[in-house]
Design a protein around this motif. Structure first.
Motif, PDB file in Angstrom:
ATOM      1  N   LYS A 294      11.953 -11.320  17.630  1.00 21.26           N
ATOM      2  CA  LYS A 294      12.829 -12.297  16.982  1.00 21.26           C
ATOM      3  C   LYS A 294      12.920 -12.017  15.481  1.00 21.26           C
ATOM      4  O   LYS A 294      14.002 -11.970  14.921  1.00 21.26           O
ATOM      5  N   THR A 295      11.774 -11.858  14.823  1.00 19.90           N
ATOM      6  CA  THR A 295      11.748 -11.548  13.392  1.00 19.90           C
ATOM      7  C   THR A 295      10.680 -10.498  13.133  1.00 19.90           C
ATOM      8  O   THR A 295       9.754 -10.322  13.927  1.00 19.90           O
ATOM      9  N   ALA A 296      10.804  -9.827  11.995  1.00 17.73           N
ATOM     10  CA  ALA A 296       9.824  -8.812  11.608  1.00 17.73           C
ATOM     11  C   ALA A 296       9.687  -8.800  10.089  1.00 17.73           C
ATOM     12  O   ALA A 296      10.686  -8.720   9.373  1.00 17.73           O
ATOM     13  N   LYS A 297       8.449  -8.913   9.594  1.00 21.20           N
ATOM     14  CA  LYS A 297       8.160  -8.728   8.170  1.00 21.20           C
ATOM     15  C   LYS A 297       7.674  -7.295   8.032  1.00 21.20           C
ATOM     16  O   LYS A 297       6.510  -7.001   8.273  1.00 21.20           O
ATOM     17  N   ARG A 298       8.584  -6.402   7.652  1.00 25.18           N
ATOM     18  CA  ARG A 298       8.321  -4.964   7.697  1.00 25.18           C
ATOM     19  C   ARG A 298       7.349  -4.513   6.620  1.00 25.18           C
ATOM     20  O   ARG A 298       7.495  -4.852   5.438  1.00 25.18           O
ATOM     21  N   LEU A 299       6.361  -3.734   7.042  1.00 28.59           N
ATOM     22  CA  LEU A 299       5.419  -3.082   6.126  1.00 28.59           C
ATOM     23  C   LEU A 299       4.887  -1.841   6.824  1.00 28.59           C
ATOM     24  O   LEU A 299       4.099  -1.926   7.759  1.00 28.59           O
ATOM     25  N   VAL A 300       5.382  -0.686   6.407  1.00 31.52           N
ATOM     26  CA  VAL A 300       4.945   0.584   6.964  1.00 31.52           C
ATOM     27  C   VAL A 300       4.258   1.367   5.856  1.00 31.52           C
ATOM     28  O   VAL A 300       4.813   1.533   4.775  1.00 31.52           O
ATOM     29  N   LYS A 301       3.040   1.822   6.134  1.00 30.43           N
ATOM     30  CA  LYS A 301       2.290   2.620   5.174  1.00 30.43           C
ATOM     31  C   LYS A 301       2.307   4.075   5.634  1.00 30.43           C
ATOM     32  O   LYS A 301       2.217   4.353   6.821  1.00 30.43           O
ATOM     33  N   ALA A 302       2.392   4.979   4.669  1.00 28.00           N
ATOM     34  CA  ALA A 302       2.406   6.409   4.976  1.00 28.00           C
ATOM     35  C   ALA A 302       1.350   7.111   4.134  1.00 28.00           C
ATOM     36  O   ALA A 302       1.229   6.855   2.938  1.00 28.00           O
ATOM     37  N   LYS A 303       0.606   7.987   4.787  1.00 30.63           N
ATOM     38  CA  LYS A 303      -0.338   8.834   4.062  1.00 30.63           C
ATOM     39  C   LYS A 303       0.395  10.140   3.807  1.00 30.63           C
ATOM     40  O   LYS A 303       0.837  10.804   4.745  1.00 30.63           O
ATOM     41  N   VAL A 304       0.555  10.489   2.524  1.00 26.28           N
ATOM     42  CA  VAL A 304       1.338  11.660   2.153  1.00 26.28           C
ATOM     43  C   VAL A 304       0.496  12.650   1.353  1.00 26.28           C
ATOM     44  O   VAL A 304      -0.490  12.271   0.722  1.00 26.28           O
ATOM     45  N   THR A 305       0.909  13.917   1.408  1.00 24.41           N
ATOM     46  CA  THR A 305       0.304  14.969   0.591  1.00 24.41           C
ATOM     47  C   THR A 305       1.387  15.498  -0.339  1.00 24.41           C
ATOM     48  O   THR A 305       2.432  15.971   0.117  1.00 24.41           O
ATOM     49  N   PHE A 306       1.132  15.383  -1.641  1.00 21.04           N
ATOM     50  CA  PHE A 306       2.092  15.868  -2.629  1.00 21.04           C
ATOM     51  C   PHE A 306       2.061  17.383  -2.678  1.00 21.04           C
ATOM     52  O   PHE A 306       0.993  18.005  -2.622  1.00 21.04           O
ATOM     53  N   LYS A 307       3.237  18.022  -2.793  1.00 22.65           N
ATOM     54  CA  LYS A 307       3.356  19.476  -2.705  1.00 22.65           C
ATOM     55  C   LYS A 307       2.689  20.228  -3.875  1.00 22.65           C
ATOM     56  O   LYS A 307       1.952  21.164  -3.630  1.00 22.65           O
ATOM     57  N   PRO A 308       2.953  19.866  -5.138  1.00 18.90           N
ATOM     58  CA  PRO A 308       2.450  20.739  -6.200  1.00 18.90           C
ATOM     59  C   PRO A 308       0.916  20.875  -6.228  1.00 18.90           C
ATOM     60  O   PRO A 308       0.395  21.974  -6.270  1.00 18.90           O
ATOM     61  N   ASP A 309       0.214  19.770  -6.166  1.00 18.33           N
ATOM     62  CA  ASP A 309      -1.246  19.829  -6.335  1.00 18.33           C
ATOM     63  C   ASP A 309      -2.030  19.491  -5.066  1.00 18.33           C
ATOM     64  O   ASP A 309      -3.255  19.433  -5.094  1.00 18.33           O
ATOM     65  N   LEU A 310      -1.351  19.240  -3.946  1.00 22.32           N
ATOM     66  CA  LEU A 310      -1.972  18.924  -2.648  1.00 22.32           C
ATOM     67  C   LEU A 310      -2.887  17.697  -2.686  1.00 22.32           C
ATOM     68  O   LEU A 310      -3.859  17.618  -1.945  1.00 22.32           O
ATOM     69  N   THR A 311      -2.573  16.731  -3.547  1.00 20.49           N
ATOM     70  CA  THR A 311      -3.312  15.468  -3.549  1.00 20.49           C
ATOM     71  C   THR A 311      -2.711  14.561  -2.498  1.00 20.49           C
ATOM     72  O   THR A 311      -1.530  14.675  -2.149  1.00 20.49           O
ATOM     73  N   THR A 312      -3.524  13.635  -1.974  1.00 21.84           N
ATOM     74  CA  THR A 312      -3.034  12.702  -0.960  1.00 21.84           C
ATOM     75  C   THR A 312      -3.006  11.296  -1.526  1.00 21.84           C
ATOM     76  O   THR A 312      -3.770  10.965  -2.440  1.00 21.84           O
ATOM     77  N   ALA A 313      -2.147  10.484  -0.953  1.00 20.24           N
ATOM     78  CA  ALA A 313      -2.032   9.088  -1.360  1.00 20.24           C
ATOM     79  C   ALA A 313      -1.465   8.286  -0.209  1.00 20.24           C
ATOM     80  O   ALA A 313      -0.815   8.831   0.686  1.00 20.24           O
ATOM     81  N   GLU A 314      -1.731   6.978  -0.224  1.00 20.41           N
ATOM     82  CA  GLU A 314      -1.137   6.085   0.764  1.00 20.41           C
ATOM     83  C   GLU A 314      -0.089   5.246   0.046  1.00 20.41           C
ATOM     84  O   GLU A 314      -0.406   4.565  -0.933  1.00 20.41           O
ATOM     85  N   VAL A 315       1.154   5.319   0.545  1.00 19.60           N
ATOM     86  CA  VAL A 315       2.266   4.633  -0.102  1.00 19.60           C
ATOM     87  C   VAL A 315       3.019   3.787   0.913  1.00 19.60           C
ATOM     88  O   VAL A 315       2.922   4.007   2.120  1.00 19.60           O
ATOM     89  N   HIS A 316       3.784   2.811   0.404  1.00 20.00           N
ATOM     90  CA  HIS A 316       4.628   1.982   1.266  1.00 20.00           C
ATOM     91  C   HIS A 316       5.936   2.708   1.544  1.00 20.00           C
ATOM     92  O   HIS A 316       6.372   3.548   0.751  1.00 20.00           O
ATOM     93  N   ASP A 317       6.561   2.364   2.642  1.00 22.37           N
ATOM     94  CA  ASP A 317       7.790   3.057   3.046  1.00 22.37           C
ATOM     95  C   ASP A 317       8.946   2.836   2.080  1.00 22.37           C
ATOM     96  O   ASP A 317       9.868   3.638   2.041  1.00 22.37           O
ATOM     97  N   ASP A 318       8.905   1.764   1.279  1.00 20.38           N
ATOM     98  CA  ASP A 318      10.016   1.516   0.359  1.00 20.38           C
ATOM     99  C   ASP A 318      10.011   2.488  -0.825  1.00 20.38           C
ATOM    100  O   ASP A 318      11.001   2.589  -1.544  1.00 20.38           O
TER     101      ASP A 318
END
Length: 149
Positions: A30-54
Motif C-alpha cells: 500500500k505504501t513504502a518509505k523508501r530507504l536503500v543503502k549501497a556499499k560502494v567502492t570508489f574507483k580512484p583510491d578503492l575506498t569503500t563507503a555506505e551511501v543512500h540511493d538518493d
C-alpha cells in the motif's frame, strides 16, 4: 530470500507474500518509505563507503558502475558491491488487515510460493486413496520403568 533478479526495492501496488503471524500470506504493498543503502567502492583510491540511493546516479544493481555524490558534494565514479533494502512497507492482506513490515518479511509473489496445482483438495487428508502405509507402532514400554511388585 532475495534473488539477483529482484529489484533493489519494491514499489507500491506490487503483489507480495508477507509474513503474518508466522505464515506467509498474499498481500499488496500500500505504501513504502523508501530507504536503500549501497556499499560502494570508489574507483580512484578503492575506498569503500555506505551511501543512500538518493546520492547515486545510475542503475541500482550490484556490480554496476555509477556516479556517487561524496560528502563534499562532488560526484565520483564507483561500483556497487552490495545493496540493502531498509524500506518500511505497509501491506494490505486479502481480508483487509494492514501491517507494516521490513523487506526481510516480504518476498515477491511467484510460482514457488503460490503453486496453483498444490491446493488443499489434492492433499492426502481429503483424498484417502492417496494415503501412504499407516504408521502403527507397537505399544510397549517406551522408556517407562516397571515397578516390581
Amino acid at each position: 530470500m532475495k534473488t539477483p533478479e529482484e529489484p533493489p526495492y519494491l514499489t507500491v501496488g506490487t503483489d507480495v507474500s508477507a509474513k503474518y503471524r508466522g505464515a506467509f500470506c498474499e498481500a499488496k504493498i500500500k505504501t513504502a518509505k523508501r530507504l536503500v543503502k549501497a556499499k560502494v567502492t570508489f574507483k580512484p583510491d578503492l575506498t569503500t563507503a555506505e551511501v543512500h540511493d538518493d546520492s547515486i546516479q545510475g542503475p541500482l544493481k550490484v556490480g554496476a558502475v555509477v556516479e556517487v555524490k561524496n560528502p563534499d558534494g562532488v560526484y565520483q565514479e564507483a561500483s556497487i558491491n552490495k545493496l540493502t533494502d531498509c524500506t518500511i512497507y505497509t501491506v494490505v492482506f486479502d481480508d483487509g488487515d494492514e501491517k507494516t513490515l521490513r523487506r526481510s518479511s516480504l518476498c515477491l509473489k511467484g510460482a514457488r510460493h503460490f503453486a496453483e496445482s498444490e491446493t488443499l483438495d489434492r492433499l492426502p487428508l481429503t483424498n484417502p486413496e492417496h494415503f501412504g502405509t499407516p504408521v502403527i507402532g507397537k505399544k510397549g514400554n517406551r522408556g517407562r520403568r516397571s515397578n516390581p511388585v
